[in-house]
Structures are given as structure tokens and as C-alpha cells.
Write a protein that holds these residues in place. Structure first.
Motif, PDB file in Angstrom:
ATOM      1  N   UNK A   9       0.815  -1.218   0.000  1.00  0.00           N
ATOM      2  CA  UNK A   9       0.000   0.000   0.000  1.00  0.00           C
ATOM      3  C   UNK A   9       0.846   1.264   0.000  1.00  0.00           C
ATOM      4  N   UNK A  10       1.971   1.252   0.704  1.00  0.00           N
ATOM      5  CA  UNK A  10       2.812   2.430   0.743  1.00  0.00           C
ATOM      6  C   UNK A  10       3.381   2.767  -0.622  1.00  0.00           C
ATOM      7  N   UNK A  11       3.908   1.775  -1.318  1.00  0.00           N
ATOM      8  CA  UNK A  11       4.465   1.992  -2.648  1.00  0.00           C
ATOM      9  C   UNK A  11       3.389   2.475  -3.619  1.00  0.00           C
ATOM     10  N   UNK A  12       2.187   1.915  -3.513  1.00  0.00           N
ATOM     11  CA  UNK A  12       1.131   2.263  -4.464  1.00  0.00           C
ATOM     12  C   UNK A  12       0.571   3.660  -4.204  1.00  0.00           C
ATOM     13  N   UNK A  13       0.255   3.968  -2.953  1.00  0.00           N
ATOM     14  CA  UNK A  13      -0.304   5.284  -2.638  1.00  0.00           C
ATOM     15  C   UNK A  13       0.721   6.388  -2.882  1.00  0.00           C
ATOM     16  N   UNK A  14       1.927   6.189  -2.391  1.00  0.00           N
ATOM     17  CA  UNK A  14       2.965   7.201  -2.576  1.00  0.00           C
ATOM     18  C   UNK A  14       3.357   7.286  -4.049  1.00  0.00           C
TER      19      UNK A  14
END
Length: 343
Positions: free
Chosen positions: A329-334
Motif C-alpha cells: 500500500x505504501x508503494x502504491x499510494x505514494x
């Protein structure tokens, strides 16, 4: 890009949700926000700022006072009745052939104010939901004060919450509150773009009869996917809001190419509307590995989303919604946010 964040999000940590006929662990957990924050810090996305407290009156710009009073007192009523050893979940709904009159007993009350049995009320729900709303409204304030963009990293999410109902892990509609805050600060027209896998039924319902907010959403076809009963292409708004709701439902298995084509159509409608600012309901559960979704976007597909939104050249408040593949989720949202800044 400034990141608005409150540790109070962790106060919402449900013990179980009713899924597929079983009481299962809740997939909407504190780890979601923590992973996004970690990634944002790793790449130096921007400064982290705490939210301001806008008070209950600001929430009442979108939500009914009786609903807000229910949210504030629900856990205490549940604990007094049930002992507090389980989360508060609904039992029955005022469906067809029943009367929608709010009961006095907590079992009836939570059923009256809930859309589903997958959104547990816990001891910290009210605190976390208010913090998430304040995070979103603070991001809107930053944009109103001249920031080109801001990121509201809050949870629980909000786009399934209506003016008077919770559901889909949502209690207060953060994106709607951000849009209203921008209007209250002087904007005449706001566009809300929902890119979450699931339709933002709450946001659509809140702005259904208004022309000062254009609601656009691309999401899984409600004939196949939650929330099932809203999000069809023929829903265009009512009354003064006729023509200011645009839905792009997509089938299971939608690829990045097809998804981006739908985004392009919605961006065209937003440009035509010429809003003063944009609120993005940023869900990244369109990712192919999401445990409760069925689209086929990969991590590399998220930065181009942000780059396309940047071409709208609008002051933009990003409001975190769904995304349940916690490791990614961090890689995708950021990725979306970095694509926006690069675009």
C-alpha cells in the motif's frame, strides 16, 4: 507536498467483521496508514503536519446531528449492554416492508445507522473517525491557503459513509468534508474524483442534488461488487445536481489500460466543469494483489495516475481511502503522489 497525519487513527482497530458468512479479522487495520507513512518518509515526500480540530460543527456541514450523536455515544451504550468484550455490529436493517424509525436500544440503533456488518464500532472509533475527518479538512485548509497539493493520510476511510450511515469501514465522509471545507473557504465549484476500487456511495449520496460539487468515480461494477446498490452509469444526480454525478463502473479483471482510459474520460469531464479545486478519494485497492478486490493494476501503474491528475492543473487535496494489500500500500499510494509531483 505536506502530509497531514494523526496517530489517533490507531484507535480504530476492530476485532472482527462479518464476511462470507463468517466473523473474520478486519482487513482495515492501523498498519495501512503506518505503511503509507513509512514509504512517504523513505522517499522524502514532504513534511508531516498534525491536523487542526475543526469541532463537531464542521462535521455537521455534511453529517446529520443525530448521526454524530450516535457515533459519539455508541460504544458506551454497547459496553453498558454487552460488556464491551466484542465489537459493536448491527443485527437487523430497516429494509423493504419495515419502518425506518430509529430504535432506542443499541442493537436497533446501530442497525439503523449502519449499511453493513463489516464496520465494527470499537472503544476508539469516535476518536479515530474525528481525527481522520480533521486530517482531511486540514489538507483542504492547506490547499485553500495556497498549497498546490496536500495529502490527508487518515483512517478510517470515509467514502462509503453517508450523511447518516456508516459502512464499508467508513464513519465520517472525509472527502466530502474536505470538499465542503474548500467551499466554505470561498471556492465556488469543487470536483471530487474517486479512484477507489469500490464505489463511493456515501460521497455520491451526499452531493447527489448539488451542482457545486461534481462527483466522478471509476470503480468495480456494482452488479458484481460492494456496495452493490449504487454506482451505475445511469446515475447522474437529481434536481439541481442532475448532470453532476459521473460513474464509470468497470468489470472484474479490468486492466491498467482500460482503467486509464476510463480515468481519461473522467478527467475530461472535470476539465469541462472547471472547478476551483480537486479532492481525490485515493484508494489503491485497484492493485492486482489486493485481498478484497479484482482489478489488475500493478505497482508501476500508480505513478501515471498521479501524472494524469497533475495535468488538470488544479489545487488538489488527496484523501486516503482503501487499499488492503498492506505490504504494497505504501508503494502504491505514494506512487500516485510522486507521479503527481513529477507531472
Amino acid at each position: 507536498m505536506q502530509i497531514v497525519y494523526s496517530q489517533d487513527h490507531a484507535r480504530q482497530h476492530g476485532r472482527g467483521e462479518l464476511t462470507d458468512g463468517r466473523l473474520m479479522p478486519v482487513v482495515e487495520t492501523p498498519a495501512r496508514a503506518e505503511m503509507v507513512l513509512k514509504r512517504a518518509q523513505e522517499v522524502g515526500l514532504g513534511d508531516i503536519v498534525p491536523p487542526s480540530d475543526f469541532g463537531v460543527d464542521a462535521l455537521a456541514r455534511i453529517h446529520r446531528p443525530d448521526y454524530l450523536a450516535f457515533l459519539e455515544t455508541a460504544w458506551a451504550a454497547w459496553e453498558a449492554e454487552r460488556g464491551g468484550e466484542t465489537d459493536c455490529l448491527p443485527l437487523i436493517w430497516p429494509v423493504r416492508n419495515l419502518r425506518p424509525i430509529c430504535p432506542h436500544h443499541i442493537d436497533g440503533k446501530v442497525s439503523y445507522y449502519a449499511l453493513d456488518a463489516g464496520t465494527p464500532i470499537t472503544p476508539g472509533t469516535w476518536t479515530a473517525a474525528r481525527a481522520s475527518a480533521n486530517v482531511a479538512m486540514t489538507a483542504a485548509e492547506l490547499v485553500a491557503d495556497g498549497a498546490p497539493a496536500a495529502f490527508a493520510l487518515g483512517r478510517p476511510p470515509g467514502h462509503h459513509a453517508t450523511a447518516d450511515q456508516l459502512g464499508g469501514y467508513c464513519f465520517l465522509n472525509n472527502a466530502a468534508l474536505a470538499a465542503q471545507r474548500l467551499l466554505d473557504r470561498g471556492a465556488a465549484r469543487i470536483a471530487v474524483l474517486d479512484v477507489d476500487y469500490h464505489h463511493g456511495n456515501g460521497t455520491q449520496a451526499i452531493f447527489d442534488d448539488r451542482a457545486d460539487v461534481l462527483f466522478c468515480s471509476l470503480h468495480a461494477d456494482p452488479r458484481q461488487e460492494f456496495p452493490y446498490f449504487l454506482g451505475h452509469a445511469d446515475e447522474t444526480g437529481t434536481g439541481a445536481g442532475d448532470g453532476y454525478t459521473v460513474n464509470a463502473p468497470l468489470p472484474w479483471g479490468t486492466t491498467a489500460q482500460a482503467w486509464m482510459a476510463a480515468l481519461e474520460r473522467l478527467c475530461g469531464r472535470i476539465a469541462e466543469y472547471a472547478p476551483d479545486a480537486l479532492v481525490v478519494s485515493l484508494g489503491v485497492d485497484t492493485y492486482k494483489g489486493d485481498p478484497i478486490s479484482r482489478f489488475a493494476l500493478d505497482t508501476r501503474d500508480f505513478p501515471p495516475i498521479g501524472a494524469r491528475l497533475a495535468r488538470l492543473a488544479l489545487p488538489t487535496a488527496f484523501v486516503m481511502e482503501g487499499g488492503y494489500a498492506v505490504e504494497e500500500i505504501g508503494h502504491n499510494a505514494v506512487g500516485v503522489l510522486r507521479g503527481f509531483e513529477g507531472g
